[in-house]
Write a protein that holds these residues in place. Structure first.
Motif, mmCIF file in Angstrom:
data_model
loop_
_atom_site.group_PDB
_atom_site.id
_atom_site.type_symbol
_atom_site.label_atom_id
_atom_site.label_comp_id
_atom_site.label_asym_id
_atom_site.label_seq_id
_atom_site.Cartn_x
_atom_site.Cartn_y
_atom_site.Cartn_z
ATOM 1 N N ARG A 73 -18.245 -20.420 12.512
ATOM 2 C CA ARG A 73 -19.534 -20.305 13.209
ATOM 3 C C ARG A 73 -20.516 -19.430 12.438
ATOM 4 N NH1 ARG A 73 -15.609 -19.247 17.148
ATOM 5 N NH2 ARG A 73 -16.092 -17.022 16.995
ATOM 6 N N ARG A 74 -20.216 -19.187 11.176
ATOM 7 C CA ARG A 74 -20.997 -18.244 10.375
ATOM 8 C C ARG A 74 -21.432 -18.858 9.061
ATOM 9 N NH1 ARG A 74 -21.142 -12.935 10.989
ATOM 10 N NH2 ARG A 74 -20.523 -12.236 13.068
ATOM 11 N N GLU A 75 -22.407 -18.181 8.431
ATOM 12 C CA GLU A 75 -22.794 -18.452 7.054
ATOM 13 C C GLU A 75 -22.694 -17.139 6.305
ATOM 14 O OE1 GLU A 75 -26.891 -19.673 7.083
ATOM 15 O OE2 GLU A 75 -27.604 -17.782 7.938
ATOM 16 N N ALA A 76 -22.791 -17.178 4.973
ATOM 17 C CA ALA A 76 -22.677 -15.943 4.201
ATOM 18 C C ALA A 76 -23.401 -16.083 2.878
ATOM 19 C CB ALA A 76 -21.212 -15.584 3.962
ATOM 20 N N GLY A 77 -23.917 -14.955 2.410
ATOM 21 C CA GLY A 77 -24.404 -14.839 1.050
ATOM 22 C C GLY A 77 -23.492 -13.901 0.294
ATOM 23 N N VAL A 78 -23.232 -14.206 -0.969
ATOM 24 C CA VAL A 78 -22.340 -13.396 -1.804
ATOM 25 C C VAL A 78 -23.052 -13.054 -3.101
ATOM 26 C CG1 VAL A 78 -20.071 -13.240 -2.901
ATOM 27 C CG2 VAL A 78 -20.371 -14.690 -0.877
ATOM 28 N N VAL A 79 -22.985 -11.784 -3.508
ATOM 29 C CA VAL A 79 -23.473 -11.361 -4.823
ATOM 30 C C VAL A 79 -22.322 -10.690 -5.556
ATOM 31 C CG1 VAL A 79 -25.028 -9.813 -6.072
ATOM 32 C CG2 VAL A 79 -25.883 -11.115 -4.126
ATOM 33 N N ASN A 80 -22.136 -11.067 -6.816
ATOM 34 C CA ASN A 80 -21.111 -10.441 -7.650
ATOM 35 C C ASN A 80 -21.726 -9.223 -8.338
ATOM 36 O OD1 ASN A 80 -18.986 -9.758 -9.309
ATOM 37 N ND2 ASN A 80 -19.168 -11.551 -10.635
ATOM 38 N N VAL A 81 -21.200 -8.028 -8.029
ATOM 39 C CA VAL A 81 -21.726 -6.807 -8.634
ATOM 40 C C VAL A 81 -20.777 -6.255 -9.695
ATOM 41 C CG1 VAL A 81 -23.050 -6.232 -6.571
ATOM 42 C CG2 VAL A 81 -20.740 -5.307 -6.824
ATOM 43 N N GLY A 82 -19.730 -7.026 -10.033
ATOM 44 C CA GLY A 82 -18.779 -6.613 -11.053
ATOM 45 C C GLY A 82 -18.811 -7.544 -12.248
ATOM 46 N N ALA A 83 -17.661 -7.670 -12.913
ATOM 47 C CA ALA A 83 -17.547 -8.584 -14.049
ATOM 48 C C ALA A 83 -17.558 -10.031 -13.551
ATOM 49 C CB ALA A 83 -16.269 -8.293 -14.823
ATOM 50 N N SER A 84 -17.705 -10.959 -14.470
ATOM 51 C CA SER A 84 -17.786 -12.373 -14.099
ATOM 52 C C SER A 84 -16.527 -12.821 -13.362
ATOM 53 C CB SER A 84 -17.977 -13.245 -15.342
ATOM 54 O OG SER A 84 -19.231 -12.972 -15.941
ATOM 55 N N GLY A 85 -16.726 -13.729 -12.416
ATOM 56 C CA GLY A 85 -15.612 -14.266 -11.658
ATOM 57 C C GLY A 85 -15.970 -15.621 -11.092
ATOM 58 N N THR A 86 -15.079 -16.161 -10.282
ATOM 59 C CA THR A 86 -15.312 -17.458 -9.667
ATOM 60 C C THR A 86 -15.044 -17.387 -8.178
ATOM 61 O OG1 THR A 86 -13.042 -18.200 -10.082
ATOM 62 C CG2 THR A 86 -14.685 -18.722 -11.764
ATOM 63 N N ARG A 109 -14.248 -23.981 5.010
ATOM 64 C CA ARG A 109 -12.963 -23.551 5.556
ATOM 65 C C ARG A 109 -12.200 -22.614 4.628
ATOM 66 N NH1 ARG A 109 -11.295 -26.619 10.087
ATOM 67 N NH2 ARG A 109 -9.232 -25.662 9.817
ATOM 68 N N GLU A 110 -12.165 -22.940 3.353
ATOM 69 C CA GLU A 110 -11.331 -22.180 2.422
ATOM 70 C C GLU A 110 -12.196 -21.576 1.323
ATOM 71 O OE1 GLU A 110 -8.297 -24.776 0.988
ATOM 72 O OE2 GLU A 110 -7.323 -24.971 2.946
ATOM 73 N N VAL A 111 -12.111 -20.248 1.185
ATOM 74 C CA VAL A 111 -12.888 -19.533 0.171
ATOM 75 C C VAL A 111 -11.935 -18.611 -0.580
ATOM 76 C CG1 VAL A 111 -14.843 -18.013 -0.296
ATOM 77 C CG2 VAL A 111 -14.926 -19.594 1.652
ATOM 78 N N ARG A 112 -11.899 -18.759 -1.895
ATOM 79 C CA ARG A 112 -11.018 -17.935 -2.721
ATOM 80 C C ARG A 112 -11.838 -17.274 -3.823
ATOM 81 N NH1 ARG A 112 -5.800 -17.058 -3.119
ATOM 82 N NH2 ARG A 112 -4.807 -16.507 -5.108
ATOM 83 N N PHE A 113 -11.606 -15.973 -4.011
ATOM 84 C CA PHE A 113 -12.319 -15.175 -5.008
ATOM 85 C C PHE A 113 -11.358 -14.841 -6.146
ATOM 86 C CE2 PHE A 113 -14.114 -14.348 -0.842
ATOM 87 C CZ PHE A 113 -15.471 -14.453 -1.049
ATOM 88 N N VAL A 114 -11.815 -15.010 -7.397
ATOM 89 C CA VAL A 114 -10.959 -14.802 -8.555
ATOM 90 C C VAL A 114 -11.740 -14.042 -9.623
ATOM 91 C CG1 VAL A 114 -9.487 -15.891 -10.298
ATOM 92 C CG2 VAL A 114 -9.802 -16.995 -8.060
ATOM 93 N N SER A 115 -11.112 -13.031 -10.221
ATOM 94 C CA SER A 115 -11.724 -12.322 -11.343
ATOM 95 C C SER A 115 -11.501 -13.088 -12.633
ATOM 96 C CB SER A 115 -11.137 -10.912 -11.481
ATOM 97 O OG SER A 115 -11.617 -10.060 -10.467
ATOM 98 N N GLY A 116 -12.454 -12.963 -13.561
ATOM 99 C CA GLY A 116 -12.345 -13.629 -14.855
ATOM 100 C C GLY A 116 -11.663 -12.745 -15.883
ATOM 101 N N ASP A 117 -11.748 -13.159 -17.151
ATOM 102 C CA ASP A 117 -11.079 -12.444 -18.237
ATOM 103 C C ASP A 117 -11.749 -11.119 -18.583
ATOM 104 O OD1 ASP A 117 -9.293 -14.553 -18.421
ATOM 105 O OD2 ASP A 117 -10.487 -15.605 -19.955
ATOM 106 N N GLU A 118 -13.001 -10.932 -18.158
ATOM 107 C CA GLU A 118 -13.741 -9.730 -18.542
ATOM 108 C C GLU A 118 -13.322 -8.496 -17.743
ATOM 109 O OE1 GLU A 118 -17.879 -10.506 -18.198
ATOM 110 O OE2 GLU A 118 -17.794 -12.369 -19.329
ATOM 111 N N GLY A 119 -12.565 -8.690 -16.667
ATOM 112 C CA GLY A 119 -12.175 -7.562 -15.822
ATOM 113 C C GLY A 119 -12.414 -7.885 -14.368
#
Length: 275
Positions: A73-86, A109-119
């Motif tokens: 029932r929600r929406e969201a905005g996301v900002v990455n403030v760290g190293a690159s990710g997906t 339904r499904e949201v997954r956060f992953v860090s990249g090679d930079e950290g």
């Protein structure tokens, strides 16, 4: 999930520094390998911090939401403030560089956060209730509606990027962007202002470890301040001014939710009127 209840302006003068920080300051937004969440009764927003490793972290739902999945029932905005990710949203992968933004529509339904090679990537998520579906959309750093504001002579030269807004990435009520101060500038959002139709939250980032931001809040005739460090967030009720001055230049994510999405719907509070 932590809960922060709404506070009236009459309560503010009764709070000491510790009380102000308990009500309005989110000190520990990011924890390695964890998802943190704070539910605010200011316009029912949820503020989430995600610091995943390369193995990734899923966005969970929480008992307080009484929902099958977080964005039911929600929406969201996301900002990455760290190293690159997906961010992988319902099987679609979105690359997010430092300062990039992703809008997640209702029903994802499904949201997954992953860090990249930079950290370590560090994803800051701001969510509000939604009444309609809008498509998940990514915006690269600096590719929003760019506005140059302020002046070096008043120490508030800054670049504002609007990402999620009425003329950009569409949403139900979330409005979100990133502002970066130029070298030698310290003040943001000058003059301070209120907007009775929306609450707002700031996340300060790219602030050196030995620097701080003095964040102003409260009614214009009864101001208070919070001393904030890097990657800390503050909840600003609709009745409160919001502005800040840093000991060094910095960036901040601003995010709003409420009755409308008109960015310039605000009531300025001149510095000479603040007490």
């Amino acid at each position: 999930m932590e809960t922060r209840y709404a506070t009236s302006p009459e309560e503010l003068p009764l709070l000491d520094t510790a009380g102000l920080r308990r009500r309005f300051l989110l000190e520990d937004v990011f924890r390695p390998g964890e998802v943190t969440a704070t539910y605010s009764h200011q316009d029912r927003v949820v503020i989430v911090g995600v610091q995943p490793g390369p193995e990734g972290l899923d966005l969970p739902t929480f008992p307080e939401l009484r929902s099958e999945f977080f964005l039911q029932r929600r929406e969201a905005g996301v900002v990455n403030v760290g190293a690159s990710g997906t961010i992988v949203a319902d099987g679609v992968t979105h690359e997010l560089a430092h300062g990039g933004c992703l809008y997640l529509g209702r029903g994802t339904r499904e949201v997954r956060f992953v860090s990249g090679d930079e950290g370590d990537a560090r994803f800051y998520l701001f969510s509000a209730p939604a009444h309609a579906d809008h498509p998940t959309t990514a915006v690269a750093p600096g590719e929003g509606n760019r506005r140059e504001l302020g002046d070096q002579s008043t120490s508030n030269r800054r670049t504002l990027n609007q990402y999620i807004h009425e003329n950009g990435v569409r949403s139900c009520q979330v409005v979100m962007g990133v502002t970066t101060l130029h070298d030698g500038s310290m003040w943001n959002t000058l003059p301070a202002h209120t907007h009775d139709r929306r609450m707002e939250a700031y996340l300060y980032f790219d602030l050196p470890e030995d620097a701080r931001v003095v964040h102003l809040m409260g009614e214009r005739q009864e101001t208070r301040h919070l001393v904030m460090a890097n990657e800390q967030a503050v909840i600003s009720p609709s009745w409160s001014i919001h502005s800040g001055v840093g000991t060094r230049a910095y960036s901040f994510v601003w995010a709003m939710a409420g009755e409308n999405q008109a960015f310039d719907d605000m009531d300025p509070a001149d510095i000479t009127d603040l007490h």
